[in-house]
Motif scaffolding. Structure first.
Motif, short mmCIF file in Angstrom:
data_model
loop_
_atom_site.label_atom_id
_atom_site.label_comp_id
_atom_site.label_asym_id
_atom_site.label_seq_id
_atom_site.Cartn_x
_atom_site.Cartn_y
_atom_site.Cartn_z
N THR A 18 0.92 -1.26 -0.02
CA THR A 18 0.13 0.01 -0.14
C THR A 18 0.80 1.25 -0.07
O THR A 18 1.97 1.02 0.38
CB THR A 18 -0.96 0.10 1.14
N ASP A 19 0.23 2.35 -0.47
CA ASP A 19 0.85 3.54 -0.14
C ASP A 19 -0.17 4.53 0.24
O ASP A 19 -0.09 5.73 0.21
CB ASP A 19 1.77 4.23 -1.54
N SER A 20 -1.18 4.05 0.63
CA SER A 20 -2.39 4.67 1.32
C SER A 20 -3.33 5.52 0.13
O SER A 20 -4.02 6.40 0.84
CB SER A 20 -1.86 5.61 2.69
N PRO A 23 -8.25 3.49 -0.28
CA PRO A 23 -8.69 2.88 0.76
C PRO A 23 -9.18 1.62 0.93
O PRO A 23 -9.17 0.92 2.16
CB PRO A 23 -10.15 4.02 0.96
N ALA A 24 -9.52 0.89 -0.15
CA ALA A 24 -9.89 -0.62 -0.01
C ALA A 24 -8.82 -1.30 0.20
O ALA A 24 -9.13 -2.48 0.93
CB ALA A 24 -10.45 -1.03 -1.31
N ILE A 25 -7.66 -0.95 0.32
CA ILE A 25 -6.27 -1.64 0.56
C ILE A 25 -6.50 -1.84 2.05
O ILE A 25 -6.10 -2.86 2.72
CB ILE A 25 -5.13 -1.30 -0.14
N LYS A 26 -6.71 -0.84 2.81
CA LYS A 26 -6.63 -0.80 4.44
C LYS A 26 -7.79 -1.80 4.95
O LYS A 26 -7.85 -2.61 5.57
CB LYS A 26 -7.01 0.71 4.84
N THR A 71 -0.37 4.01 -6.26
CA THR A 71 -0.67 4.67 -7.26
C THR A 71 0.60 5.43 -7.29
O THR A 71 1.02 6.30 -8.60
CB THR A 71 -1.83 5.48 -7.31
N LYS A 72 1.69 5.54 -6.33
CA LYS A 72 2.93 6.47 -6.59
C LYS A 72 3.96 5.88 -6.78
O LYS A 72 5.05 6.37 -7.17
CB LYS A 72 2.92 6.91 -4.84
N HIS A 93 -4.98 -4.39 -7.47
CA HIS A 93 -6.26 -3.61 -7.41
C HIS A 93 -6.70 -2.89 -8.57
O HIS A 93 -5.82 -2.44 -9.22
CB HIS A 93 -5.86 -2.40 -6.23
N TRP A 94 -8.02 -2.97 -8.82
CA TRP A 94 -8.60 -2.36 -9.80
C TRP A 94 -8.25 -0.92 -9.89
O TRP A 94 -8.16 -0.32 -8.86
CB TRP A 94 -10.11 -2.39 -9.48
N LYS A 95 -7.88 -0.40 -11.12
CA LYS A 95 -7.45 1.04 -11.38
C LYS A 95 -5.89 1.39 -10.87
O LYS A 95 -5.64 2.37 -10.71
CB LYS A 95 -8.61 2.02 -11.01
N THR A 96 -5.31 0.18 -10.52
CA THR A 96 -3.84 0.27 -10.41
C THR A 96 -2.92 -0.50 -11.08
O THR A 96 -1.98 -0.66 -11.16
CB THR A 96 -3.59 0.08 -8.93
#
Length: 142
Positions: A18-20, A23-26, A71-72, A93-96
């Protein structure tokens, strides 16, 4: 019939990257822990969560399944580094899922799931995630 996406979540141990920014990852981390799964978090955010690792070199050898929601950084580079450690199962994850990630889907030794939100499979029925699941099933995208 159980889908390969559903089978992914039946496994015992996970690395979640994650890179925060998602939110769905948390929520994914929390849900996996609730289900008694072993979860290592690789946190690239500006304020990493306590107990997380900050570099792939710190990832335990026992990890076999990876969830990526960043995303970063380019997720494909993370997949390539982890593949060098022998990890082959990834959920992006979707959209990454970038173009580079999509190219890795053709790699014969990697198993990637892309274009789907983990919480669509992990969320409870009485939530936005349950609604998301219903819509996805209706549209044939589950």
């Amino acid at each position: 019939m159980v889908t390969r996406q559903e089978k992914f979540w039946e496994r015992d141990n996970f690395l979640v990257i994650t890179d925060s920014t998602k939110p769905a990852i948390k929520w994914t981390i929390d849900e996996l822990k609730k289900r008694g799964r072993s979860v290592t978090v690789l946190d690239y955010s500006d304020k990493p969560t306590e107990g997380s690792v900050q570099d792939i070199s710190e990832v335990p050898d026992c990890v076999k399944n990876v969830v990526i929601g960043i995303t970063k950084r380019e997720p494909a580079r993370e997949i390539e580094k982890l593949a060098e450690k022998g990890i082959i199962d990834f959920w992006v994850h979707w959209k990454t899922d970038t173009c580079d990630v999509n190219h890795l889907e053709y790699h014969p030794n990697l198993k990637l799931i892309t274009g789907r939100c983990p919480m669509m499979y992990l969320g409870s029925g009485a939530s936005i995630h349950g609604f998301h699941r219903l819509v996805a099933k209706t549209l044939g995208r589950y």
